[in-house]
Design a protein around this motif. Sequence first.
Motif: not given
Length: 925
Positions: A461-465
């Motif tokens: 997940d780009p947002v979580n990363w």
Amino acid sequence: MTRPSTDLFLGGGDTGRLMARLDWADTPLGPVDGWPQSLRAAVRMVLSSRYPMLLLWGESYSQLYNDAYSALIGDKHPAALGDDVRVTLAEGWPVLAPLIEEAMATGVASWVPALQLLLERAGYREEAYFSVSHAPARDDDGRTVGVLTVCSEVTQQVVGERRLRLLRDLSVLGDGRTVDVDATAARLIDVIDGHPLDVPFAAIYLRDGTALRQVACTGGDHRHARALPDAVELTDPGPTAYAWGLADAAEGRATPVNDVADRLPLPAGPWNDPVRTALALPLPSADEDQPLGVLLAGVSPSRGLDEAYHSFHQLLAQQISVALRNAREYEEERRRLEAMAELDRVKTDFFANVSHEFRTPLTLILGPLTDALTDATAPLTATQRERVETGWRNATRLLTLVNSLLTFSSLEAGRARSDARMVDLAALTAELAGVFRAAVERAGLTLEVSCPPLPRPVAVDPVNWERIVTNLLSNALKYTFIGRVRVTLDADDEEVRLTVADTGIGIAERDLPKLFERFHRVRGARSRSHEGTGIGLALVHELARLEGGDVRVTSQVGVGSRFTVTLPWSAARRTAVTGPAVDGRGDAARAAVQEAMGWLTEPDDAPTEPDPTSGAATDELAGARILLADDNADMRAYLTRLLTGQGWRVRAVTDGRQALDEIQSDPPDLVLTDVMMPVLDGFDLVRRLRADPTTRTLPVLVLSARAGEEASVEGLSLGADDYLVKPFAAAELIARIRAGIRRARDRTPAVPASGDPPTVAGAAPPARTAPVGPGTPSPAVDPVRDAAVLMPTPTEPDGLGDLRNVGWTYPSAPTSAAAMRRDVRGALVDLDVDPDVLEDLLLAASEAMNNAVEHAQRPSRPEVRVGVQVGGGLIRISVRDFGTWRDRRPAMDRGRGALLMNAYGDVRLVSTAEGTTVTIERRLA
């Protein structure tokens, strides 16, 4: 009998003497003189042994035995001597006959280690156990004519082991760690049910308020169970409860029940004899006067209720009590944990709901602010742009905090999900790290980024990363002062690894286990800012786990820290979500960098001069020097603009250590400090100022976001002159600063020749006043005042003021009345004023102060001045405000304040355009 016959029994003890007097001619054995030599030899052997031995001789099984054996057969001795064993032990003959007959028939000896035998040797049918050996006895011709029995009773051993096994089973199966109290009681009863020889029946009663409630029972069928009461009301037990001993046992007294057979016809024991006795035993609890409950246990009809049986029942009750108490404690702990889990869920939902509710007003704040900043048709002036940008930056920071709380609450509630997409993780990580480069280099550090391409894309997940990388980099920048921050991304056959290493202050080993706990902060750690929520690393930990990975840390104090996020390839190969990505990529990183830039903004070396257009130059406090200590750049800028607008010179620093240095080099008129700051916080700053004689009277006003009575009491008790909680009204802050500077100058009698405003760095008197603002408690210790250093007021022509002439200035706030009463009392306490007169004056002055605060409209100065003059036999107290008068409606006041003031002194009121003065006079005698 001839002497040789009596010599046969010599040395045989009591039994030998009985045998010597016995007329053996009347027995099947005949006179002793006619006994064969083999019989005589056997008798001598039996009588000389201390081990229980029995000799059976002839077809009639005539008995000859020794003292040790006589003790085994109890009241059957001495009638058994010479008698047929089949008669003496008739009740046990069915068990003994096969063994004896086999020895007679085969001539082969036998041995049984624990032979259960029914005996009637003590007035009841007893369960007994013996280790028995039967050997053939031969006559002079070698024929088997009898049996030699060697035996020892092992009843206590067998029964004791059996009872110990029951107690052990109760401790193992009745620990109560996995079930509730009632279920534990049922399990205990099930264990007891497997030992009917020792406990024919049992019932467990537990105290429930003023009643005993039966929770489990065993023994017999349902008809037997109905003979026991289901519940007993202890306030009125009734005959049934007393008959079963329950009422007495509930008061802590073990009670025997001797007529069980009349109420509960229950066969029990090895021989199915009716149970005749039971015991009602209290179950011990922590409160000796109130047992946990009662154990009603039946007594085996085949065993006597001796001391050992009593001890067993006591141990049984204790074991059951321990198990039930463990179950109750476990149940209470489980309920407590469930309640905490529910509270945690409610709290999480609350955070989520409140965070969602924050989004609407934040949208309506950020939207217009952004429009104002980007509106080319109506551009903002430089001053207004600076103000709007401050609001926009802090609203954006608040939105970031709200988003973090939302994410964390979703993770806590288990509602968070990973919107995994196939991404080039190396490029994404390098891009996010690059956002921090300007901030890192501005801090004088080196940012090293090594993110070579990975062998294949990663599902994440780009947002979580982004949040993971952002929090780790922000944390490294916050705690690193020299050296570098290094970001690396690599992979092997098993996992992908993100490493963020720094050369910062490091983390003590004792803090490492709690580092990823929510709201945990390392106490006393040096940092660029004391701001933060304490959930950053906890969020990293939870997000890493949500992505299928983990995070670990290694650190050494003074060397640095290394955080490693691992992502197994098995998790990185998840099925990716298709469709448009969520907007806002990079927002978290940019917000974090913007916040970090605030940490790195250093105040100017030179003090900020007053605004010449402020119009405050004619104020008597114009040019006052204020030292401001706060680690938030926007707060420093705002307070600097606000205070310079009053005509004051402001010097801003970022922590308490810098503030101490500035005070030593250039003492200010007042210190305005935040509490939570790096290096040296506000409370430590106050503590050090008060410990130094040269700065002991320097006025200090503490600003803090820590609301609540405890925080304000802590600050005031350390010696702060005032404590104001954020957010605050600008007018209130200015009024408190004015009052603090005036009090300090009032304590300094001389003005320097240079004409500069006097400072208080070298003021000798340690006394000071902390007028109290709304919501702020009074200092823990009342200050002591010296009239010589208080603000003088003009002496009246009639001599009023000869004895005492002092005054004070307070903020126009409801709580100022309490500070005023303290100061007036201190000014009059040493003049031998009658206590009743003093209390009357204080009450009247309080009414005047409350009126000044409540009725003054649009005051030119948000303050109230109070003066005290004593002389010529009079006391005069004056209270002056700086606003226009507002009459209260009669229905609301009914003249109460005026009546009180007039009742306690002569009152005069003078109202002008500049304000209203109330004067209260009272004669000393």
